[in-house]
Enzyme design. Sequence first.
Site, PDB file in Angstrom:
ATOM      1  N   LYS A   1      38.684  44.585  47.130  1.00  0.00           N
ATOM      2  CA  LYS A   1      39.992  45.175  47.464  1.00  0.00           C
ATOM      3  C   LYS A   1      41.002  44.053  47.541  1.00  0.00           C
ATOM      4  O   LYS A   1      40.669  42.927  47.906  1.00  0.00           O
ATOM      5  CB  LYS A   1      39.934  45.892  48.819  1.00  0.00           C
ATOM      6  CG  LYS A   1      41.040  46.910  49.002  1.00  0.00           C
ATOM      7  CD  LYS A   1      40.724  48.160  48.215  1.00  0.00           C
ATOM      8  CE  LYS A   1      41.497  49.361  48.646  1.00  0.00           C
ATOM      9  NZ  LYS A   1      40.775  50.593  48.298  1.00  0.00           N
TER      10      LYS A   1
HETATM   11  N1  GLU Z   1      41.841  52.572  45.267  1.00  0.00           N
HETATM   12  C1  GLU Z   1      40.895  53.587  44.959  1.00  0.00           C
HETATM   13  C2  GLU Z   1      39.885  53.731  46.069  1.00  0.00           C
HETATM   14  O1  GLU Z   1      40.112  53.324  47.180  1.00  0.00           O
HETATM   15  C3  GLU Z   1      40.269  53.412  43.585  1.00  0.00           C
HETATM   16  C4  GLU Z   1      39.540  52.133  43.358  1.00  0.00           C
HETATM   17  C5  GLU Z   1      39.125  51.928  41.916  1.00  0.00           C
HETATM   18  O2  GLU Z   1      39.278  52.798  41.099  1.00  0.00           O
HETATM   19  O3  GLU Z   1      38.644  50.835  41.647  1.00  0.00           O
HETATM   20  O4  GLU Z   1      38.865  54.320  45.894  1.00  0.00           O
END
Ligand code: GLU
Length: 413
Positions: A103
């Site tokens: 993240k």
């Molecule tokens: N931000 C989204 C989540 O928290 C998608 C993450 C992604 O597709 O890599 O699941």
Amino acid sequence: MENPWEIAQKQFDNAAEKLGLQEWLRLKLREPRRVLIVSVPVRMDDGSLQVFTGYRSQHNTARGPAKGGIRYHPDVTLDEVVALSMWMTWKCAVVNVPFGGGKGGIRCNPKTMSVGEIERMTRRYTAEIFDIIGPEKDIPAPDVNTDAQVMAWIMDTYSVFSGRNVPGVVTGKPLDIGGSAGRDEATGRGVYYTILNYFKYKKESIEGKTITIQGFGNVGQHAATLLEKDGFKIIGVSDSTGAIYNPAGLNINELKEIKTKTKKVTDYKDAEKLPRDEILFEKADILIPSALEAAITKDNADKIKARVICEAANGPITIDADSILREKGITVIPDILASAGGVTVSYFEWLQNIQSFYWTHQQVIEKLEAIMNTAFDSVVHLAEEKKVTLREAALMLAILRVAESSRCRGLYP
Ligand code: GLU
């Protein structure tokens, strides 16, 4: 306890204890593998310079490259990003896609920045984290306040630095540069399949079931659209500016148009206006928190009247709140299951980029539905077998999978 990283570690410790996980795996999996903190200097439109702080955390890569979004928000912190990266590890493992967890985030207020400022910030951040991202290392995606355009800037910057086109470095891109059909709606669609699965499992009809939604961004809007079409009644919605409520049901298409035009759900006419957080306490069959972490805490959990909470956001319920809800008999469908539709279609996008072969919308949603259904069944099965909550079961399933990969690989050196 409201610090997301403390919550994430505590959740892990509880599940690891229930699993009887070996000590070395417990110690290893409860920490992030790598965290990078960068300064992001940006020339603002008025000629001044601002230096933002950016982060990228890779919690675990035992099952594949790190995967997870990048958010732009004034409250982004290191602890938040690290917690979210751990949750991504579990989320990818619950739906069994071959990714680890990552993240990123920049502490900034994009709502007060121009498009040019956001582009320059995005490109400089990409340059600063260039060394640790890539299609085989770590693949960012959209998250709070980031979208397909931001992904296009990241892809372009990364490609310029690499001297070749690298579409697979991010997912959630525009369709014209290798995005996947259905990625935009995927998280909301995953929430929708999860809710359908829940009522099927409970052998209850969905006709006329009422829903309240906290947060009306990408996830909230897509989930609402699909749920309304199937006969659910969306009776209340909030965004950061306020909430609206109408027990006869809101018209989601109209509401989306208003949200796009004025940015405020409270400009919708045919509903009672409520203070923003009151939406959490309205009576409904299902409450869908789809905003930020820690929306439901020990201070307000007691006031929740919904029967079921389906977590579309990451980490919307604190540990203390979770226990209060359990005592009240409220079922929580956990984030790492319910919100996994986005990363599942991200996986499809990454696969399509590798193959340079693109699927139809229909192919994407069929494959997504199959994966969401399997994940739901596996979690419910484990919850029944071990007599634990759905959250505990989802975490246990995920941790088992990640631990097994770590165990096979062993420890270097
Ligand atoms: N931000 C989204 C989540 O928290 C998608 C993450 C992604 O597709 O890599 O699941």
